[in-house]
Design an enzyme around this catalytic site. Structure first.
Site, PDB file in Angstrom:
ATOM      1  CB  ALA A  12     -75.951  76.288   0.286  1.00 35.61           C
TER       2      ALA A  12
ATOM      3  N   GLY B 278     -73.767  85.334  -0.813  1.00 35.39           N
ATOM      4  CA  GLY B 278     -73.445  84.733  -2.098  1.00 35.39           C
ATOM      5  C   GLY B 278     -74.338  85.135  -3.247  1.00 35.39           C
ATOM      6  CE1 TYR B 279     -72.931  83.686  -8.756  1.00 31.18           C
ATOM      7  CE2 TYR B 279     -72.463  81.625  -7.624  1.00 31.18           C
ATOM      8  CZ  TYR B 279     -72.139  82.563  -8.583  1.00 31.18           C
ATOM      9  OH  TYR B 279     -71.034  82.393  -9.377  1.00 31.18           O
TER      10      TYR B 279
ATOM     11  CD  GLU C  76     -77.454  84.285   7.644  1.00 30.86           C
ATOM     12  OE1 GLU C  76     -76.603  84.087   8.550  1.00 30.86           O
ATOM     13  OE2 GLU C  76     -77.277  83.949   6.457  1.00 30.86           O
TER      14      GLU C  76
ATOM     15  CE1 TYR D 213     -70.203  71.754  -6.101  1.00 35.87           C
ATOM     16  CE2 TYR D 213     -71.537  71.153  -7.987  1.00 35.87           C
ATOM     17  CZ  TYR D 213     -71.339  71.912  -6.867  1.00 35.87           C
ATOM     18  OH  TYR D 213     -72.295  72.821  -6.492  1.00 35.87           O
TER      19      TYR D 213
ATOM     20  N   GLY E 271     -82.933  82.143   0.289  1.00 34.73           N
ATOM     21  CA  GLY E 271     -81.496  82.075   0.493  1.00 34.73           C
ATOM     22  C   GLY E 271     -80.879  83.402   0.100  1.00 34.73           C
TER      23      GLY E 271
ATOM     24  CB  THR F 297     -69.656  80.467  -1.251  1.00 34.10           C
ATOM     25  OG1 THR F 297     -69.578  79.065  -1.545  1.00 34.10           O
ATOM     26  CG2 THR F 297     -69.961  81.239  -2.527  1.00 34.10           C
TER      27      THR F 297
ATOM     28  CG  ASP G 126     -86.289  74.807   8.366  1.00 33.18           C
ATOM     29  OD1 ASP G 126     -85.734  74.828   7.242  1.00 33.18           O
ATOM     30  OD2 ASP G 126     -86.688  73.748   8.897  1.00 33.18           O
TER      31      ASP G 126
ATOM     32  CE1 TYR H 260     -68.335  75.890 -11.078  1.00 30.53           C
ATOM     33  CE2 TYR H 260     -67.922  73.863  -9.861  1.00 30.53           C
ATOM     34  CZ  TYR H 260     -67.459  74.911 -10.644  1.00 30.53           C
ATOM     35  OH  TYR H 260     -66.141  74.968 -11.002  1.00 30.53           O
TER      36      TYR H 260
END
Length: 396
Positions: free
Chosen positions: A143, A52-53, A75, A238, A48, A278, A113, A228
């Site tokens: 994600a 982002g992170y 992508e 969440y 990933g 994000t 994938d 998170y």
């Protein structure tokens, strides 16, 4: 072609190649100015890795630690015939690759994938070709809304729902810039199960097992996944919702992976990070309004951090540089401490009930939210001429 932002809800369906490149360059420069990280990783696998992170982790590993990196992502390339730009993550990766190779760093990019056995095999092959031939850092930062189980072929889909009872809360219509009410329905057992199978720790564990079986794990290897928790304000959607059930499963997987890596004198843990803008967080009801207030409060008191700030702090102050990891009582590393500090949360709770559509831009930092969202797709970067023709094709 001239590329302009086209936003639909929590999606921006265009990305600007020069803007994404400028964003990556700015992050690289910040890491280099912050200083080299001693005792850092030498060979990192980032699952990933394109936004982002995950992207921040790859930048810190390469330009902070001088590490070889293998990045895995899913992508979309550009379609020049239809005039369709590539995805932001594609452009981010193209620029990262260019800059890392200028530093003579080993870079391998695996697009596909990440849940599949095929992509795991390709990543292992790329690792074997790297200077170390193994990895001493494995970052899991996926994600995804759906997952196909490589063993059974079953397709799982994640949902953004509560567990138990439906939840009604103040939220934000980001398209209109209006405060609204959001009703989040409760998930059934199957939806909870599928969300955990999609976003929990199952695939992270499969990655580590595959690497171990292939002899691709170096002595002292560290593996970490990002999570998170957030404040009680967002718990129903969440921490106590379907996503939270998946994150708790991630923490259980960390315990099993940690036991497996101990054979290699390594360790595994979950890093609990701060809330940032994000594409994933923008899709969660309640969160955009919370983020708009959070940004206002943390910028005011000088404690605001973006993804790169967080990961550089994790690498330089806990993971490496001769430091030790600071675990909480549940074995998680917490770099969300500034967000969840008492003064920040008290101020947020004062503002939350007062926010209306009329005062949104004065009591929150919704403007920064919108700017950070567009920045994810390469828009709003200083020094980029957005009225100029750009080549939308880029190689990764």
């Amino acid at each position: 072609m001239i590329v302009q932002p086209k936003v639909k809800g929590f999606l921006c369906v265009t990305a600007h190649p020069a803007g994404c490149a400028a964003n990556v360059d700015e992050q690289i420069l910040r890491v280099e100015k912050s200083g080299a990280i001693s005792g850092g990783c030498k060979s990192a696998l980032i699952i990933g890795a394109s936004t982002g992170y995950g992207l921040a982790s790859r930048i810190c590993a390469a330009f902070g630690c001088g590490a070889s990196t293998v990045g895995v992502f899913f992508e979309r390339g550009a379609d020049a015939e239809r005039g369709r730009p590539a995805s932001a993550g594609w452009y981010n990766t193209a620029e990262f690759t260019k800059r890392a190779r200028e530093k003579n760093l080993y870079v391998a990019n695996i697009n596909g994938d990440a849940f599949s056995d095929e992509i795991k095999a390709k990543a292992i092959e790329a690792i074997k070709k790297s200077p170390l031939g193994k990895v001493d850092l494995i970052v899991y930062s996926l994600a995804s809304p759906r997952r196909t189980d490589p063993k059974t072929g079953a397709v799982y889909k994640s949902v953004l729902k509560t567990v138990g009872e439906e939840f009604l809360s103040k939220s934000l219509d980001t398209d209109r810039g209006e405060v609204c009410q959001a009703k989040i329905p409760a998930a059934n057992e199957q939806e909870v199960f599928e969300t955990v199978k999609t976003m929990g720790g199952d695939d992270w564990e499969l990655w580590v097992n595959a690497l171990d079986e292939a002899g691709a794990i170096a002595e002292g290897c560290v593996s970490l996944a990002y999570s998170y928790i957030g404040p009680s304000l967002t718990y129903p959607i969440y921490r106590e919702g379907t996503i939270g059930m998946a994150k708790k499963d991630l923490e259980k997987a960390a315990e099993r992976i940690d036991a497996a890596l101990k054979i290699h004198r390594g360790k595994a843990f979950v890093s609990v990070n701060k809330a940032i803008v994000t594409q994933a967080s923008s899709a969660i009801p309640v969160v955009p309004l919370y983020l708009s207030i959070l940004y206002a409060v943390m910028k005011k008191n000088g404690t605001h951090e973006d993804a790169l700030d967080q990961i550089y702090r994790l690498f330089s102050q806990q993971l490496y540089n001769g430091n030790c990891l600071d675990f909480d009582d549940d074995g998680r590393v917490r770099i969300d401490n500034l967000e969840l500090s008492e003064d920040v949360q008290n101020e947020i709770m004062k503002i939350w009930p007062t926010v209306t559509s009329q005062n949104l831009t004065t009591v929150t930092d919704f403007d920064s939210y919108k700017k950070e969202f567009l920045k994810l797709f390469g828009f709003g970067m200083d020094g980029v001429d957005y009225d100029a023709d750009v080549d939308i094709c880029a190689e990764i």
